[in-house]
Design a protein around this motif. Structure first.
Motif, PDB file in Angstrom:
ATOM      1  N   THR A 171       0.834  -1.195   0.000  1.00 58.56           N
ATOM      2  CA  THR A 171       0.000   0.000   0.000  1.00 58.56           C
ATOM      3  C   THR A 171       0.876   1.254   0.000  1.00 58.56           C
ATOM      4  N   PRO A 172       0.296   2.446  -0.181  1.00 58.23           N
ATOM      5  CA  PRO A 172       1.078   3.676  -0.087  1.00 58.23           C
ATOM      6  C   PRO A 172       1.746   3.819   1.280  1.00 58.23           C
ATOM      7  N   PRO A 173       2.881   4.527   1.347  1.00 56.57           N
ATOM      8  CA  PRO A 173       3.699   4.562   2.567  1.00 56.57           C
ATOM      9  C   PRO A 173       2.971   4.973   3.827  1.00 56.57           C
ATOM     10  N   MET A 174       2.052   5.930   3.735  1.00 61.22           N
ATOM     11  CA  MET A 174       1.424   6.438   4.955  1.00 61.22           C
ATOM     12  C   MET A 174       0.541   5.398   5.632  1.00 61.22           C
ATOM     13  N   LEU A 175       0.223   4.304   4.938  1.00 62.39           N
ATOM     14  CA  LEU A 175      -0.627   3.256   5.507  1.00 62.39           C
ATOM     15  C   LEU A 175       0.174   2.131   6.162  1.00 62.39           C
ATOM     16  N   HIS A 176       1.460   2.054   5.898  1.00 67.21           N
ATOM     17  CA  HIS A 176       2.236   0.877   6.289  1.00 67.21           C
ATOM     18  C   HIS A 176       2.183   0.582   7.784  1.00 67.21           C
ATOM     19  N   ILE A 177       2.448   1.588   8.610  1.00 64.93           N
ATOM     20  CA  ILE A 177       2.655   1.290  10.020  1.00 64.93           C
ATOM     21  C   ILE A 177       1.372   0.842  10.709  1.00 64.93           C
ATOM     22  N   ASP A 178       0.253   1.501  10.450  1.00 71.97           N
ATOM     23  CA  ASP A 178      -0.993   1.099  11.103  1.00 71.97           C
ATOM     24  C   ASP A 178      -1.449  -0.270  10.620  1.00 71.97           C
ATOM     25  N   PRO A 222       9.301   1.556   5.959  1.00 74.90           N
ATOM     26  CA  PRO A 222       8.479   0.826   6.932  1.00 74.90           C
ATOM     27  C   PRO A 222       7.576   1.723   7.766  1.00 74.90           C
ATOM     28  N   ALA A 223       7.953   2.986   7.904  1.00 75.26           N
ATOM     29  CA  ALA A 223       7.142   3.971   8.628  1.00 75.26           C
ATOM     30  C   ALA A 223       7.596   5.344   8.180  1.00 75.26           C
ATOM     31  N   LEU A 224       6.814   6.363   8.497  1.00 72.14           N
ATOM     32  CA  LEU A 224       7.167   7.721   8.099  1.00 72.14           C
ATOM     33  C   LEU A 224       7.996   8.444   9.148  1.00 72.14           C
ATOM     34  N   SER A 225       8.180   7.825  10.311  1.00 71.26           N
ATOM     35  CA  SER A 225       8.993   8.433  11.363  1.00 71.26           C
ATOM     36  C   SER A 225       9.473   7.341  12.306  1.00 71.26           C
ATOM     37  N   LEU A 226      10.510   7.649  13.060  1.00 70.90           N
ATOM     38  CA  LEU A 226      10.980   6.728  14.088  1.00 70.90           C
ATOM     39  C   LEU A 226       9.937   6.552  15.180  1.00 70.90           C
ATOM     40  N   ALA A 227       9.207   7.605  15.491  1.00 69.44           N
ATOM     41  CA  ALA A 227       8.162   7.504  16.521  1.00 69.44           C
ATOM     42  C   ALA A 227       7.121   6.477  16.128  1.00 69.44           C
ATOM     43  N   ASP A 228       6.678   6.524  14.880  1.00 70.62           N
ATOM     44  CA  ASP A 228       5.704   5.539  14.417  1.00 70.62           C
ATOM     45  C   ASP A 228       6.312   4.143  14.383  1.00 70.62           C
ATOM     46  N   PHE A 229       7.538   4.041  13.909  1.00 68.13           N
ATOM     47  CA  PHE A 229       8.166   2.723  13.800  1.00 68.13           C
ATOM     48  C   PHE A 229       8.291   2.058  15.171  1.00 68.13           C
ATOM     49  N   ASP A 230       8.603   2.825  16.179  1.00 63.40           N
ATOM     50  CA  ASP A 230       8.826   2.250  17.504  1.00 63.40           C
ATOM     51  C   ASP A 230       7.550   1.691  18.133  1.00 63.40           C
ATOM     52  N   ARG A 231       6.400   1.950  17.528  1.00 62.62           N
ATOM     53  CA  ARG A 231       5.157   1.334  17.985  1.00 62.62           C
ATOM     54  C   ARG A 231       5.126  -0.163  17.663  1.00 62.62           C
ATOM     55  N   LEU A 232       5.994  -0.607  16.756  1.00 66.37           N
ATOM     56  CA  LEU A 232       5.984  -2.025  16.361  1.00 66.37           C
ATOM     57  C   LEU A 232       6.364  -2.955  17.500  1.00 66.37           C
ATOM     58  N   GLU A 233       7.212  -2.486  18.395  1.00 66.52           N
ATOM     59  CA  GLU A 233       7.706  -3.366  19.454  1.00 66.52           C
ATOM     60  C   GLU A 233       6.566  -3.946  20.277  1.00 66.52           C
ATOM     61  N   GLY A 245      -1.493 -11.696  14.978  1.00 65.09           N
ATOM     62  CA  GLY A 245      -0.641 -12.878  14.924  1.00 65.09           C
ATOM     63  C   GLY A 245      -0.106 -13.218  13.547  1.00 65.09           C
ATOM     64  N   ALA A 246      -0.230 -12.291  12.580  1.00 64.65           N
ATOM     65  CA  ALA A 246       0.276 -12.526  11.228  1.00 64.65           C
ATOM     66  C   ALA A 246       1.611 -11.806  11.058  1.00 64.65           C
ATOM     67  N   HIS A 247       2.608 -12.519  10.541  1.00 63.79           N
ATOM     68  CA  HIS A 247       3.881 -11.886  10.228  1.00 63.79           C
ATOM     69  C   HIS A 247       3.672 -10.860   9.118  1.00 63.79           C
ATOM     70  N   VAL A 248       4.523  -9.837   9.109  1.00 67.47           N
ATOM     71  CA  VAL A 248       4.378  -8.742   8.155  1.00 67.47           C
ATOM     72  C   VAL A 248       5.638  -8.597   7.324  1.00 67.47           C
ATOM     73  N   LEU A 249       5.459  -8.474   6.018  1.00 72.10           N
ATOM     74  CA  LEU A 249       6.529  -8.066   5.111  1.00 72.10           C
ATOM     75  C   LEU A 249       6.050  -6.783   4.449  1.00 72.10           C
ATOM     76  N   SER A 250       6.636  -5.660   4.848  1.00 69.57           N
ATOM     77  CA  SER A 250       6.161  -4.349   4.415  1.00 69.57           C
ATOM     78  C   SER A 250       7.073  -3.759   3.356  1.00 69.57           C
ATOM     79  N   GLU A 251       6.466  -3.176   2.331  1.00 70.08           N
ATOM     80  CA  GLU A 251       7.249  -2.392   1.396  1.00 70.08           C
ATOM     81  C   GLU A 251       7.836  -1.186   2.125  1.00 70.08           C
ATOM     82  N   LYS A 252       8.869  -0.600   1.519  1.00 76.50           N
ATOM     83  CA  LYS A 252       9.517   0.571   2.106  1.00 76.50           C
ATOM     84  C   LYS A 252       8.710   1.822   1.807  1.00 76.50           C
TER      85      LYS A 252
END
Length: 383
Positions: A84-91, A109-120, A100-107
């Motif tokens: 999907t377009p980048p702004m949708l990736h993280i949510d 992976p997020a629009l900011s480090l703050a958003d990315f750190d929600r993955l943990e 419980g589904a593994h994710v393979l995301s196109e680049k």
């Protein structure tokens, strides 16, 4: 099949779903068909029903959904590919991981480090793992180069360059979400050069500091259309990184000069083993040639190579390649380029943390836009 410790594990066939059915989704579907039965494409999702139906017919996909929540509940995929377009990736990634589904995301992976750190938290909740599509890391030649750079026959890396010199006309930004900080997170640094400098980081290891500039030279975009960085790595190597959408002769290049050998890769959008060139320093011809030729050099790079590596890791109960930790290093590198370019300061790894202006967005809370607008206005005045 045996794992790296000699134990036996079962090769599984994984149920895969694709979310978003645009151009890159077709690349995923075609490459899934090249995995030798390791993947079964069971579902696809898109908000555009006509496009979804056409994609499903083309790739013989039975499960077709207009919403991700419904897909996860009914198709129950093992792995979800986010195309999907980048702004949708993280949510979307978080929703999949929590289900419980593994994710393979196109680049990216997020629009900011703050958003990315929600993955943990999401990974811990669902017990699934996140991986980013960084397909240039995969393939035999990349593995060979990574193992030899810094080893005895090639010697330690000293100097490097990494160029993504691509061309996009003004019409490229006719797609509404392109060229905006809110939708893409940036220009060629985030959306184009990220593949190539991810490979550079994969080859050279942790970066230490970045000094950069970014500008809007010619394109009708609110982000940069060019960035250039000087990077120092933890191993002492120094590299230049250029990301351009202004270059009519398109090429992607990496060059690493080690003590006894130069490693070069030149390609466009994907490479095979023949796209690598190894040049020995005088007096080191035989050991350098023998070291390179002793490596397996059959499997090329690309999406299918990453897919297969992902399945092998899941089979063995190992962390996914190009997983969250290493993807974050690449995203942090992009953030450092922007932070340095828009503040005029050198940025060190680990500096962009909660509270830092560039932690919550690559635009630095509007600073990037103001800098780009002022430089673009000055350039127009001079012209």
């Amino acid at each position: 099949m045996t794992d790296c410790k000699g134990g036996e594990f079962q090769m599984r066939t994984y149920k895969v779903a694709i979310v978003g059915t645009g151009g890159i989704a077709a690349v995923h579907a075609d490459n899934l068909a090249r995995t030798g039965g390791r993947a079964e494409l069971v579902a696809a999702c898109d908000v555009d029903e006509s496009r979804l139906q056409a994609f499903g017919d083309q790739h013989n996909i039975s499960g077709r959904y207009l919403g991700l929540t419904e897909l996860l509940a009914e198709a129950k995929p093992d792995i979800v590919h986010l195309c999907t377009p980048p702004m949708l990736h993280i949510d979307q990634a978080i929703e999949c991981l929590e289900a419980g589904a593994h994710v393979l995301s196109e680049k990216p992976p997020a629009l900011s480090l703050a958003d990315f750190d929600r993955l943990e938290t999401a990974q811990a909740k669902g017990g699934a793992q996140f991986s980013c599509v960084f397909q240039h890391r995969f393939g035999d030649a990349s593995a060979a180069a990574r193992s030899l750079i810094g080893a005895g026959d090639f010697g330690r890396p000293l100097v490097a360059r990494c160029d993504t010199l691509w061309y996009r006309p003004d019409s490229y930004w006719d797609v509404p979400w392109r060229g905006t900080w809110a939708a893409e997170g940036g220009g060629p640094t985030m959306g184009h050069g990220i593949h190539q400098f991810d490979l550079l980081l994969h080859l050279l290891g942790p970066w230490e500091e970045v000094t950069a500039l970014a500008s809007r030279q010619a394109r009708a975009t609110s982000t940069e259309d060019l960035s250039v960085a000087i990077v120092r790595f933890a191993n002492g190597a120094v590299a230049t990184v250029t990301n351009s959408l202004l270059s009519p002769r398109e090429t992607s290049d990496i060059r690493v000069d080690c003590e006894f050998a130069t490693v070069e890769l030149s390609h466009l959008y994907g490479y095979g083993s023949n796209d690598w060139t190894i040049t020995a320093a005088p007096g080191h011809e035989d050991p350098v040639r023998n070291a390179w030729e002793s490596q397996p050099l059959e499997l090329g790079s690309g999406h299918s190579a990453q897919f297969l590596a992902m399945y092998d890791a899941l089979d063995a109960g190992q962390p996914l390649p190009a997983g969250a930790d290493s993807a974050r290093q690449t995203l942090e590198f992009a953030a450092a380029i922007y932070a340095s370019a828009f503040t005029g300061k050198t940025v060190r790894r680990g500096e962009i943390v909660p509270g830092h202006t560039f932690y919550s967005g690559m635009d630095g809370d509007g600073l990037g836009t103001r800098v780009l607008n002022s430089t673009a206005t000055a350039a127009t005045a001079v012209a």
